[in-house]
Scaffold this active site. Structure first.
Site, PDB file in Angstrom:
ATOM      1  N   HIS A 101     -51.951 110.009 -16.553  1.00 37.94           N
ATOM      2  CA  HIS A 101     -50.776 110.482 -17.295  1.00 37.94           C
ATOM      3  C   HIS A 101     -49.828 111.278 -16.403  1.00 37.94           C
ATOM      4  O   HIS A 101     -49.009 112.043 -16.897  1.00 37.94           O
ATOM      5  CB  HIS A 101     -51.214 111.379 -18.455  1.00 37.94           C
TER       6      HIS A 101
ATOM      7  N   HIS B  99     -53.058 105.949 -24.005  1.00 37.99           N
ATOM      8  CA  HIS B  99     -54.316 105.536 -23.380  1.00 37.99           C
ATOM      9  C   HIS B  99     -54.502 104.038 -23.314  1.00 37.99           C
ATOM     10  O   HIS B  99     -55.615 103.544 -23.239  1.00 37.99           O
ATOM     11  CB  HIS B  99     -55.502 106.164 -24.113  1.00 37.99           C
TER      12      HIS B  99
END
Lengths: 199, 330
Positions: free
Chosen positions: B56, B218
């Site tokens: 991320h 995700h």
């Protein structure tokens, strides 16, 4: 009677089957999760077998507490705390006895499964590892083979369910039609009991 | 698979070594996976610790520095870090004023940070936790894991970090973090799935000419698949989804966030559409941030995050920040 060696064999057999099935677990995890269940559990159980070779764990309870602690400190994600708690709490319930009978182990495993349900807040039918662990514990008085069959059936029965816990729950109805990877890996853990028993 | 990596097993460690080389102002413990601002612990200052799966970036390691996080713990790709990392981070940054854990609402992050908080408190560290759950694409009900934490994480870390830098006490920093989260909502879309190093192929199958609405960060698919839409149509959909849930009476902070593989040319164009929709809906904009901040590896797509602010939150937002991923006024 089951001694510390039996529990070491259980953990080793689990590590072998997790390693063998890692790609399948990851494949199950990709349509409804994030495609890493196999690699995460492989990392954890590799650390468990290394710890069991290196550190002294002379009782069934000590073996499982050590294994659970290693999973918590190496796996990450939800699987680390959930599997770690399962083994740690089962191990603590076994106490310091040098050997346990199968009935005593079945009781201890139920304590471990209850702890997992409490930690994750999942109940049967939520499409999680609980869906194979609870039937396995219920079947365990009938022997390891019965527990294995119950766990495998429980894992397969997650396919039509809608996930209500974990990352798959974000998909809502789109989680229907996929076997849950956590229930599948939990079935591997139960199946390894029969292998440790010499099958 | 075309990825700029050695082997999947060392992706996180390799990135940390490179981050250490590029940012001498950070103390990067590659082995234990903890990133700490080098001057920590800062006397009298509440410490902010966050962490989550890798993939991320710049979240979270890129937000470590004066005005934001004290430390970050990166896990494996898309996998929560483990309690050992969090306790190590808390011990490294606690000045005695306490530690705030900023936790995104994913089962793994929540469980590991809960365990870490217990262990840290055993070591005499005062710990507070704030749970970030801003994603309106997930129905908030007793029967799910609850809303995901996405773009609001940046607002929480920046604003609570500024308050901590002013030496506000732990209770106040925690309350501000909760206030920011409660006033923030996000919605994301994916134009392609991402590829995790461990799997080496896209995490879900998205045919050309289609997009996923309501994705998280995700690589899991979203709530709904539709035929490809224009930037303006996506902005309409995303902003309306947010405003169904949040009715801002004050100006908002806007984050137009890229998922990793969408170029700034497209993100700025998308931001123009987001601003148009906000104007049409009568929502005043105080500040706007456009870029790749809360990413999902090489996923193409974007998310919109709106945070309703008041004067104090705006002052804290504008306060100096000096991190690898976010920097102004310092």
């Amino acid at each position: 009677m089951l001694d510390a060696d039996f529990f070491r064999r259980w953990m080793t057999a689990t590590a072998v089957s997790v390693d063998r099935e890692a790609d399948r677990l990851t494949a199950l995890d990709s349509p409804i999760g994030d495609a890493d269940h196999g690699s995460n559990l492989r990392r954890g159980f590799t650390a468990v077998t290394a710890a069991l070779e290196k550190e002294a764990a002379g009782t069934p309870g000590a073996v499982l507490v050590l294994a659970g602690s290693r999973l918590i400190s190496t796996v990450g994600g939800a699987s680390g705390p959930l599997y770690g708690t399962l083994l740690r709490r089962t191990g603590k319930a076994l106490g310091e006895a040098a050997e346990v009978d199968e009935a005593g182990f079945a009781e201890a495993l139920r304590v471990g499964v209850d702890a997992v349900m409490q930690l994750g807040g999942a109940a049967p039918g939520d499409k999680t590892m609980i869906d194979s662990l609870v039937p396995a514990v219920d079947a365990l008085p009938g022997g390891f083979r019965a527990a294995r069959a119950a766990a495998e059936q429980g894992a397969e029965a997650t396919t039509p369910l809608q996930a209500r816990k974990g990352r798959a729950s974000y998909l809502g109805e789109r989680s229907i039609g996929h076997q849950d990877p956590g229930a599948t890996s939990a079935a591997l853990l139960i199946a390894a009991l029969a292998e440790a028993d010499g099958e | 698979m075309r990825m700029l990596i050695n082997v999947p097993e060392t992706v996180v460690a390799d990135a940390l070594r490179g981050m250490a080389a590029a940012h001498p102002e950070l103390a990067v413990d590659v082995e234990n996976r903890v990133i700490v601002r080098r001057d920590a612990p800062v006397a009298g200052k509440v410490a902010l610790v966050s962490g989550g799966g890798s993939g991320h970036e710049p979240l979270h390691g890129g937000f470590v520095g004066p005005g934001m996080l004290s430390a970050a713990c990166p896990g494996e790709v898309f996998t929560s870090p483990v309690p050992d990392q969090m306790v190590r981070a808390a011990a490294a940054v606690d000045s005695g004023a306490g530690v705030l854990f900023v936790v995104k609402n994913y089962t793994g992050d929540v469980l590991n940070f809960d365990m870490a908080a217990e262990l840290a408190e055993d070591e005499g560290i005062r710990v507070a936790k704030v749970l970030v759950d801003d994603d309106v694409a997930v129905t908030d009900s007793l029967y799910t894991a609850g809303r995901r934490g996405t773009g609001a994480t940046l607002f929480v870390e920046k604003i609570a970090g500024a308050a901590a830098e002013e030496r506000q006490p732990l209770e106040r920093v925690e309350a501000l973090a909760r206030q920011v989260n409660a006033n923030t909502r996000s919605f994301g879309v994916a134009l392609s799935a991402c590829t995790t190093p461990a799997k080496g192929s896209p995490t879900f199958d998205l045919p050309p000419g289609e997009l996923e609405l309501g994705v998280g960060i995700h690589g899991e698919p979203g709530r709904e698949r539709r035929a490809m839409m224009t930037s303006g149509e996506i902005a309409d959909f995303a902003v309306h989804a947010i405003l169904e849930d949040l009715t801002p009476r004050n100006p908002v902070l806007v984050l137009v966030n890229g998922m990793g593989a969408t170029p700034l040319l497209e993100l700025y164009g998308f931001n123009a559409e987001v601003q148009r929709v906000l104007t049409q809906r009568g929502v005043a904009v105080a500040r706007t941030l456009v870029g790749n901040y809360v990413t999902s590896l090489d996923m193409a797509g974007a998310s919109v995050t709106l945070c309703q602010i008041d004067e104090e939150l705006l002052r804290l937002w504008d306060a100096p920040v000096k991190t690898a991923g976010l920097r102004w006024g310092a």
